[in-house]
Design a protein around this motif. Structure first.
Motif: not given
Length: 93
Positions: A33-38, A26-29, A1-5
């Motif tokens: 958020v997904a990285l932080v939650i996971l 919106k995608v970057i947010i 997911m970090a690569v996609y970011l």
């Protein structure tokens, strides 16, 4: 997911379409958020008393992240068009 970011940040700076820039914001947010939650789930997972509760918590997190992604994916379709058609300037068309 970090690569996609990283990829999406790069793409956001390389588009001239304001609606597409807004979409990438919106995608970057979502990705942040997904990285932080996971990451948070990984941090607290060891304190969840049993495996079934841990699995349920992970499932809830993944469902939330996936539904949010699905909404964004449907909005991205606006920026793809048949050859010869002008680009869209609105994410709502």
């Amino acid at each position: 997911m970090a690569v996609y970011l990283i990829w999406d940040v790069f793409e956001r700076f390389n588009t001239d379409n304001p609606a597409e820039k807004q979409f990438y914001n919106k995608v970057i947010i979502w990705e942040v958020v997904a990285l932080v939650i996971l990451s948070a789930w990984l941090g607290v997972e060891r304190w969840i008393p049993n495996e079934s509760q841990s699995a349920a918590a992970l499932a809830a997190v993944l469902v939330f992240v996936t539904i949010w992604f699905a909404v964004l994916a449907f909005k991205k379709r606006v920026f793809y068009r048949p050859p010869g058609q002008p680009p869209s300037t609105s994410p709502d068309t």
